[in-house]
Scaffold this motif. Structure first.
Motif, PDB file in Angstrom:
ATOM      1  N   LEU A  30       0.948  -1.058   0.028  1.00 39.76           N
ATOM      2  CA  LEU A  30       0.013  -0.142  -0.017  1.00 39.76           C
ATOM      3  C   LEU A  30       0.835   1.466  -0.091  1.00 39.76           C
ATOM      4  N   THR A  31       1.987   1.352   0.690  1.00 35.29           N
ATOM      5  CA  THR A  31       2.941   2.309   0.718  1.00 35.29           C
ATOM      6  C   THR A  31       3.363   2.531  -0.623  1.00 35.29           C
ATOM      7  N   GLY A  32       3.863   1.441  -1.255  1.00 35.38           N
ATOM      8  CA  GLY A  32       4.317   1.606  -2.756  1.00 35.38           C
ATOM      9  C   GLY A  32       3.129   2.124  -3.618  1.00 35.38           C
ATOM     10  N   ALA A  33       2.031   1.722  -3.553  1.00 28.88           N
ATOM     11  CA  ALA A  33       0.960   2.042  -4.582  1.00 28.88           C
ATOM     12  C   ALA A  33       0.812   3.754  -4.208  1.00 28.88           C
ATOM     13  N   VAL A  34       0.597   4.248  -2.888  1.00 27.96           N
ATOM     14  CA  VAL A  34       0.294   5.364  -2.729  1.00 27.96           C
ATOM     15  C   VAL A  34       1.387   6.373  -3.086  1.00 27.96           C
ATOM     16  N   LEU A  38       1.408   9.006  -6.082  1.00 26.67           N
ATOM     17  CA  LEU A  38       1.629  10.804  -5.849  1.00 26.67           C
ATOM     18  C   LEU A  38       2.884  11.090  -6.934  1.00 26.67           C
ATOM     19  N   ILE A  39       3.835  10.285  -7.161  1.00 26.47           N
ATOM     20  CA  ILE A  39       4.946  10.435  -8.049  1.00 26.47           C
ATOM     21  C   ILE A  39       4.242  10.599  -9.486  1.00 26.47           C
ATOM     22  N   GLY A  70       4.762   1.388  -8.208  1.00 32.29           N
ATOM     23  CA  GLY A  70       4.971   1.340  -6.970  1.00 32.29           C
ATOM     24  C   GLY A  70       4.626   0.065  -6.251  1.00 32.29           C
ATOM     25  N   ILE A  71       3.564  -0.544  -6.476  1.00 31.66           N
ATOM     26  CA  ILE A  71       3.157  -1.927  -5.947  1.00 31.66           C
ATOM     27  C   ILE A  71       4.225  -2.960  -5.996  1.00 31.66           C
TER      28      ILE A  71
END
Length: 107
Positions: A30-34, A38-39, A70-71
């Protein structure tokens, strides 16, 4: 089929168990996805405007594309950290409590 081959026959005997701290999978993903979204949104907003696409559609496209990346990177970070922490496995001695009947119910 025996689930716990290291379980002694008597419930009063201590058990040797292997313990290591394992990271949780979903916070990494989830951190990678968010962060990826954003990027991607920043890239879409700051990019060169196009006559074919609106700024909103460019932001959405780059946000979704970078969220997918990111995921993947979050999952890769999870695997690397899990491998590093699994090497730091220690042996502990688990002593059953006097009133613990869970091992008798499982067997």
């Amino acid at each position: 089929m025996e689930q716990h081959p290291a379980t002694p026959s008597s419930a009063d005997q201590p058990i040797t168990v292997l313990v290591h701290a394992a990271p949780r999978f979903w916070p990494f993903v989830l951190t990678g996805a968010v962060l990826g979204a954003l990027i991607g949104a920043i890239i879409g907003f700051l990019g060169e405007p196009s006559m074919d696409y609106t700024v909103g559609s460019a932001i959405g496209f780059f946000a979704m594309f970078c969220a997918g990346l990111g995921i993947g990177l979050g999952a890769l970070a999870f695997v690397i950290i899990d491998r590093v922490t699994s090497r730091k496995t220690t042996q502990k001695l688990a002593v059953p409590l006097a009133g613990d009947t869970t091992s008798e119910q499982q067997g």
